[in-house]
Scaffold this active site. Structure first.
Site, PDB file in Angstrom:
ATOM      1  N   LEU A  54       0.816  -1.215   0.000  1.00 47.50           N
ATOM      2  CA  LEU A  54       0.000   0.000   0.000  1.00 47.50           C
ATOM      3  C   LEU A  54       0.846   1.260   0.000  1.00 47.50           C
ATOM      4  CD1 LEU A  54      -2.518  -1.076   2.821  1.00 47.50           C
ATOM      5  CD2 LEU A  54      -2.536  -1.722   0.410  1.00 47.50           C
ATOM      6  N   TYR A 104       3.212  11.529 -11.542  1.00 43.67           N
ATOM      7  CA  TYR A 104       2.583  10.581 -10.625  1.00 43.67           C
ATOM      8  C   TYR A 104       1.993   9.402 -11.379  1.00 43.67           C
ATOM      9  CZ  TYR A 104      -0.707   8.603  -7.260  1.00 43.67           C
ATOM     10  OH  TYR A 104      -1.406   7.740  -6.445  1.00 43.67           O
ATOM     11  N   LYS A 108       3.102   5.357 -11.122  1.00 38.33           N
ATOM     12  CA  LYS A 108       2.174   4.312 -10.695  1.00 38.33           C
ATOM     13  C   LYS A 108       2.026   3.247 -11.782  1.00 38.33           C
ATOM     14  CE  LYS A 108       0.304   4.273  -7.282  1.00 38.33           C
ATOM     15  NZ  LYS A 108       0.749   3.782  -5.943  1.00 38.33           N
ATOM     16  N   ASN A 133     -11.504   7.370  -5.855  1.00 41.94           N
ATOM     17  CA  ASN A 133     -11.411   8.189  -4.643  1.00 41.94           C
ATOM     18  C   ASN A 133     -11.913   7.387  -3.436  1.00 41.94           C
ATOM     19  OD1 ASN A 133     -10.794  11.056  -5.827  1.00 41.94           O
ATOM     20  ND2 ASN A 133     -12.434  10.209  -7.087  1.00 41.94           N
ATOM     21  N   PRO A 283     -45.168  14.247  38.695  1.00 39.60           N
ATOM     22  CA  PRO A 283     -46.213  13.397  39.277  1.00 39.60           C
ATOM     23  C   PRO A 283     -47.606  14.021  39.119  1.00 39.60           C
ATOM     24  CG  PRO A 283     -44.326  13.472  40.737  1.00 39.60           C
ATOM     25  CD  PRO A 283     -44.065  14.483  39.659  1.00 39.60           C
ATOM     26  N   GLY A 284     -48.579  13.177  38.769  1.00 39.07           N
ATOM     27  CA  GLY A 284     -49.962  13.610  38.647  1.00 39.07           C
ATOM     28  C   GLY A 284     -50.297  14.272  37.323  1.00 39.07           C
TER      29      GLY A 284
END
Length: 371
Positions: A54, A104, A108, A133, A283-284
């Protein structure tokens, strides 16, 4: 035990691959990166049963480094593998830019050619991936990934640059890349007629479309609208975006609507799954006393004691469900029944509510009627 050498182990793909390989108890990982020596590389190769290559150079200070870091290093790696006298397969990640006539791309392409020539000559399997990508967690922003850069900047309220909104991007998710690389290691790579391997699933989006999706994630903290997780691209982009949040920005406050009954706050909304909100009731106190033509809900008391009452429209019969946070019990609220929830305990009741649609004040489908 299988011993795996990963060159470029500290890079984006390398980190994700190693993190996955670590879950395999029968695999030993040999990590090679910029901090390692040639001697360490030789020692790793002598032990490796499989190589993930890689490592590479894509943004050097000098153009000459392209050839040195891509072609020359690959050739040296292949020579060292051949010198072991063992058949050690290799999987290499290249780039779709290998077809371009620039320093580049040429470097490659030369690395690819070297791998294919080595494989054809030795008969040892080699898997070469021209990746588009790649996006996902741990990718370096403001480097060579538009997704990483956009996520990083948008998560921090920084501007992004879009030169041509209609530019189409081919994206591949990092988890899919890792899964395919591991498939290659197991001899199950997806190989095309041209000899190159590929990740079976990719996504296509325009540059503006990508920006719009990411901006919607940022806005979801204020409008509470979640992405469409039925769309894998949005789901993967959301996972990626959240990983770029600043460390002091993981949390956000909800708006509480508070009165003498307690408070209520919306949590999340979605066009696909509806809406979730939470309440604290004293409550209630009774909430509800209304019904819906079509909207359905679920009530879940997670703290305190309450009674949920129903009455079918046109009927006198009242149905009661007593619920407690000590024994979580989901109660479905059907259409056509007026309903209410009353705190019958001595402490506050905390309830999670779900509705199958986002509340629309112009079409509320909510009609007051005491149970």
């Amino acid at each position: 035990m299988k011993t795996i050498l990963v060159t470029g182990a500290g890079g984006f793909i390398g980190k994700n691959l190693c993190a996955t390989l670590e879950q395999h108890k029968d695999i030993e990982i040999l990590r090679y990166d910029l901090g390692n020596t040639p001697e360490e590389l030789a020692a790793f190769i002598a032990r490796a049963d499989f190589v993930f290559h890689l490592a590479g150079v894509n943004r050097p200070q000098y153009q000459e480094e392209f050839e040195k870091g891509n072609r020359d290093f690959t050739i040296r790696l292949l020579e060292m593998l051949e010198n072991t006298g063992r058949a050690v397969p290799i999987a290499m990640t290249s780039s779709i830019q290998a077809v371009l006539d620039n320093p580049y791309g040429r470097s490659k392409k030369a690395a690819e050619d070297a791998v294919f020539e080595w494989s054809n000559r030795t008969g040892i399997p080699a898997y070469v991936y021209r990746l588009p990508n790649v996006f996902g967690k741990w990718c370096r922003p403001n480097y060579n990934s538009v997704v990483a850069t956009f996520c990083h900047n948008i998560a921090r309220g920084l501007p992004i640059q879009i030169n041509n909104p209609a530019t189409k991007l081919t994206l591949v998710y990092i988890d899919d890349v890792v899964a395919e690389l591991i498939a290659a290691m197991n001899g199950m790579a997806h190989i095309g007629n041209d000899g190159f391997c590929h990740v079976p699933r990719t996504f296509t989006v325009t540059l503006q479309g990508l920006a719009d999706i990411l901006y919607s994630f940022a806005e979801s903290r204020s409008n509470l609208m979640m992405p469409n997780f039925g769309d894998d691209l949005e789901r993967y982009l959301y996972a990626t975006y959240v990983s770029y949040l600043p460390e002091d920005g993981f949390s956000y406050l909800l708006e509480k609507k508070q009165d003498d009954r307690g408070w209520l706050a919306e949590f999340i909304k979605s066009k696909q799954f509806g809406q979730i909100f939470i309440s604290r009731t004293k409550p209630g106190i009774t909430r509800g006393n209304h019904w819906h033509h079509t909207k359905v809900e679920k009530f879940l008391v997670i703290e305190g004691e309450a009674v949920i009452r129903f009455r079918k429209i046109g009927s006198e019969k009242v149905i009661e469900y007593r619920v407690s946070g000590d024994s979580p019990e989901v109660v479905d609220i059907p259409a056509g029944y007026t309903h209410s929830i009353t705190n019958i305990g001595n402490s506050d009741v905390i309830t999670i509510f779900w509705a199958d649609e986002v509340f629309n004040p112009e079409r509320a489908d909510t009609y007051y009627l005491e149970v």
